[in-house]
Design a protein around this motif. Structure first.
Motif, PDB file in Angstrom:
ATOM      1  N   LEU A 436     -54.580 -44.320  -3.049  1.00 55.76           N
ATOM      2  CA  LEU A 436     -53.337 -43.570  -2.866  1.00 55.76           C
ATOM      3  C   LEU A 436     -53.542 -42.073  -3.054  1.00 55.76           C
ATOM      4  O   LEU A 436     -52.893 -41.253  -2.396  1.00 55.76           O
ATOM      5  N   LEU A 437     -54.454 -41.705  -3.956  1.00 53.54           N
ATOM      6  CA  LEU A 437     -54.724 -40.281  -4.180  1.00 53.54           C
ATOM      7  C   LEU A 437     -55.346 -39.610  -2.958  1.00 53.54           C
ATOM      8  O   LEU A 437     -55.311 -38.383  -2.827  1.00 53.54           O
ATOM      9  N   GLU A 444     -50.120 -37.429  -7.966  1.00 51.34           N
ATOM     10  CA  GLU A 444     -50.556 -38.274  -9.079  1.00 51.34           C
ATOM     11  C   GLU A 444     -50.057 -39.689  -8.858  1.00 51.34           C
ATOM     12  O   GLU A 444     -49.037 -39.906  -8.189  1.00 51.34           O
ATOM     13  N   VAL A 445     -50.763 -40.636  -9.451  1.00 46.15           N
ATOM     14  CA  VAL A 445     -50.338 -42.023  -9.318  1.00 46.15           C
ATOM     15  C   VAL A 445     -50.829 -42.833 -10.507  1.00 46.15           C
ATOM     16  O   VAL A 445     -51.926 -42.604 -11.021  1.00 46.15           O
ATOM     17  N   GLY A 446     -49.987 -43.760 -10.948  1.00 45.02           N
ATOM     18  CA  GLY A 446     -50.359 -44.705 -11.987  1.00 45.02           C
ATOM     19  C   GLY A 446     -50.028 -46.103 -11.519  1.00 45.02           C
ATOM     20  O   GLY A 446     -48.917 -46.357 -11.033  1.00 45.02           O
ATOM     21  N   VAL A 447     -50.982 -47.009 -11.623  1.00 41.41           N
ATOM     22  CA  VAL A 447     -50.800 -48.370 -11.103  1.00 41.41           C
ATOM     23  C   VAL A 447     -50.828 -49.376 -12.243  1.00 41.41           C
ATOM     24  O   VAL A 447     -51.707 -49.316 -13.112  1.00 41.41           O
ATOM     25  N   VAL A 448     -49.869 -50.297 -12.237  1.00 38.37           N
ATOM     26  CA  VAL A 448     -49.790 -51.362 -13.246  1.00 38.37           C
ATOM     27  C   VAL A 448     -49.416 -52.667 -12.558  1.00 38.37           C
ATOM     28  O   VAL A 448     -49.096 -52.688 -11.367  1.00 38.37           O
ATOM     29  N   GLY A 449     -49.441 -53.743 -13.315  1.00 39.76           N
ATOM     30  CA  GLY A 449     -48.992 -55.024 -12.806  1.00 39.76           C
ATOM     31  C   GLY A 449     -47.529 -55.265 -13.145  1.00 39.76           C
ATOM     32  O   GLY A 449     -47.111 -55.071 -14.286  1.00 39.76           O
ATOM     33  N   TYR A 462     -46.683 -46.166  -9.354  1.00 44.45           N
ATOM     34  CA  TYR A 462     -45.737 -45.088  -9.667  1.00 44.45           C
ATOM     35  C   TYR A 462     -46.349 -43.797  -9.132  1.00 44.45           C
ATOM     36  O   TYR A 462     -47.449 -43.416  -9.530  1.00 44.45           O
ATOM     37  N   VAL A 463     -45.632 -43.143  -8.235  1.00 39.22           N
ATOM     38  CA  VAL A 463     -46.207 -42.040  -7.456  1.00 39.22           C
ATOM     39  C   VAL A 463     -45.438 -40.742  -7.680  1.00 39.22           C
ATOM     40  O   VAL A 463     -44.198 -40.721  -7.663  1.00 39.22           O
ATOM     41  N   VAL A 464     -46.193 -39.667  -7.874  1.00 44.98           N
ATOM     42  CA  VAL A 464     -45.643 -38.309  -7.905  1.00 44.98           C
ATOM     43  C   VAL A 464     -46.149 -37.587  -6.661  1.00 44.98           C
ATOM     44  O   VAL A 464     -47.359 -37.517  -6.427  1.00 44.98           O
ATOM     45  N   LEU A 465     -45.219 -37.078  -5.868  1.00 41.35           N
ATOM     46  CA  LEU A 465     -45.591 -36.402  -4.626  1.00 41.35           C
ATOM     47  C   LEU A 465     -45.875 -34.924  -4.864  1.00 41.35           C
ATOM     48  O   LEU A 465     -45.376 -34.313  -5.818  1.00 41.35           O
ATOM     49  N   ARG A 466     -46.673 -34.341  -3.985  1.00 40.30           N
ATOM     50  CA  ARG A 466     -46.916 -32.902  -4.040  1.00 40.30           C
ATOM     51  C   ARG A 466     -45.635 -32.167  -3.651  1.00 40.30           C
ATOM     52  O   ARG A 466     -44.825 -32.689  -2.875  1.00 40.30           O
ATOM     53  N   PRO A 467     -45.434 -30.964  -4.178  1.00 45.91           N
ATOM     54  CA  PRO A 467     -44.224 -30.196  -3.851  1.00 45.91           C
ATOM     55  C   PRO A 467     -44.043 -30.033  -2.347  1.00 45.91           C
ATOM     56  O   PRO A 467     -44.987 -29.701  -1.626  1.00 45.91           O
TER      57      PRO A 467
END
Length: 525
Positions: A436-437, A444-449, A462-467
């Protein structure tokens, strides 16, 4: 095994700083502030100033074995304070400035801290602790506080460093674990001595290098790559006190001719957003990164910009740097590297049996090992739980999952509690995060189950997009499917403004997991 030995007595201030001052005095530190101020120190400068401060601290009431909390920004007084504490045999407790008064109180009380060295801007955080602290020192002074500069001025530069045995406590780091209160990790003086191995092998430092590591002063990484490692090799250190600005980072690399650069993966990615071709980075001969997985996007981009391959490594607060890409061992993308000289590393199962190459298990270090911590502060049970006795000996359990290939390279496969089990497939979050990166809209991204009745768990990102970027969940899912095995793509994508992180900048997967569990429960209602 090689390089397991160390001297019976070791005082970093005497045996490293004072040694260089007498045998080969040379530049030790270049400090730069965001407003352009600059200061330079030779090893003889550092030797003299730390002796003066150490003597004043002794007169103020600090003695061998006393814990001294050191909380400062990236200013030369940090190195001076740390080395002065070691010269007098005190146990330095490095802390980041972002700590709250509550965070500090926990550390002071837990470690029975006797003294604190900080700045005038931070003294308000210590108001409730006046009765606990015998010695309070501030750069800039303050009511009821000793002034740092005045102590140095009044000190004795002929101070004789205290004899410190290899097993004597020297450093106490508090880890910002994802659950529960932070753990105090106590290191012996021998640990500081062995930091030189990763500096020589992974950082590839010599006395001719200028090293810049951008880690916070409260992290153990600062010990590896700012203070103990570089100075053990006689290297000069660049120390920048200012906010992150990608263009300024590149300007400083060019202006000072940095030869070895250490930065987190996210920082390297942000530098690549700049027109790197506008900067002369020809003197940069080595770039390293640790602490988080480095995406292939960052590795390829940095190679195009500098001609250098980022050398990744692995270490923990408890065990220091133990695996890394050395200059003479080649490089494998996404790998942590190979064990550094004096470490025997293996992948083990739950019974302490060494697993064959290609199998995923828990990363472990052969014990005893002089790099390993003395233990968790006043917690022998937790310390003992880190070890396991297997059929072929004793191992220190890192809590990280890994795999070793046939060439001896180790690959990180997530924490023990991070692995996602979906329809029988075991999926490492980092694998999905890397994919995803690589999308240009993702910052930024964080992946969980996420719990699922049919499959056990679903991959949830969980994804944070660039401005200024816009992208749909379906777009990212299609992108992931095209880049990796179909069972790994995130079936759930949630957009966030920012990811929850620890004080040291690590993504708090436990917080994301809790959120995923709550959302799954809502869907079932």
């Amino acid at each position: 095994m090689s390089n397991l030995s160390h001297p019976p007595y070791f005082n970093f201030g005497r045996d490293v700083v004072d040694h260089w001052a007498k045998s080969k005095d040379k530049p030790a530190l270049i400090w730069v502030a965001a407003d352009g101020r600059e200061a330079k120190f030779s090893f003889s400068d550092v030797a003299r100033i730390t002796a003066k401060l150490a003597s004043s601290l002794v007169r103020a009431g600090i003695g061998k074995g006393d814990r001294v909390l050191v909380m400062m920004p990236r200013i030369p007084e940090w190195q001076i304070a740390m080395v002065a504490c070691l010269k007098l045999g005190a146990v330095a407790v490095p802390c980041i400035e972002m700590l709250t008064a509550k965070d500090i109180a926990y550390r002071v009380e837990r470690a029975e801290v006797k003294g604190v060295i900080t700045t005038a801007a931070q003294i308000s955080k210590f108001v409730s602790l006046s009765d606990n602290l015998v010695v309070k020192v501030a750069v800039g002074g303050g009511e009821g506080w000793l002034d740092f500069a005045a102590l140095v001025e009044a000190g004795d530069e002929t101070f004789t460093p205290i004899e410190v045995a290899a097993e004597d406590p020297a450093l106490l780091y508090f880890t910002s674990g994802s659950t529960g209160q932070p753990k105090g990790v106590l290191h012996a003086s021998r640990g500081i001595w062995h930091w030189r191995h990763s500096a020589a092998e992974w950082l590839d430092l010599t006395s001719d290098d200028l090293m810049w590591c951008t880690a916070d002063t409260g992290w153990s990484k600062a010990g590896t790559s700012i203070l103990f490692g570089p100075w053990s090799c006689g290297s000069c250190v660049l120390f920048y006190d200012g906010p992150f600005d990608a263009a300024e980072r590149l300007r400083l690399l060019q202006h000072y001719g940095v030869t070895v650069y250490c930065a987190a993966g996210t920082e390297i990615l942000r530098l690549l957003d700049q027109p790197t071709g506008n900067y002369d980075l020809s003197r940069l001969r080595r770039t390293v990164s640790a602490g988080e997985a480095l995406s292939e996007v960052a590795i390829a981009g940095w190679r195009r910009a500098t001609g250098e391959t980022v050398a990744e490594a692995y270490g923990q607060t408890e065990s220091l740097m133990s695996i890394g890409h050395r200059a003479d061992t080649g490089h494998k993308p996404q790998s942590m590297g190979k064990p550094l000289a004096h470490n025997e590393m293996a992948v083990i199962d739950d019974d302490g049996r060494v697993l064959p190459d290609g199998a995923v298990g828990e990363l472990a270090m052969r014990a005893p090992n002089p790099q390993l911590m003395l233990g968790y502060w006043n917690d022998p049970e937790r310390t003992e739980n880190c070890y396991i006795d297997g059929p072929d000996g004793r191992w220190f359990r890192t809590g990280d999952r890994a795999e070793r290939d046939e060439d001896g390279f180790f690959f990180h496969r997530g924490r023990r509690d991070d692995v996602i089990n979906s329809s029988g497939y075991r999926i490492g979050p980092a694998e999905v995060e890397d994919v995803l990166l690589a999308h240009p809209a993702v910052a930024e991204v964080g992946v969980v189950g996420a719990p699922d009745a049919a499959r056990g768990e679903l991959v949830c990102a969980y994804v944070v997009l660039r401005p200024g970027q816009e992208v749909t969940a379906a777009d990212l899912q299609a992108f992931a499917k095209a880049q990796t095995a179909p069972y790994k793509y995130p079936r759930i994508i949630r957009f966030m403004n920012k990811l929850p992180k620890t004080l040291t900048g690590k993504i708090q997967r436990n917080v994301l997991r809790d959120h995923a569990v709550r959302e799954a429960a809502k869907d079932e209602e």
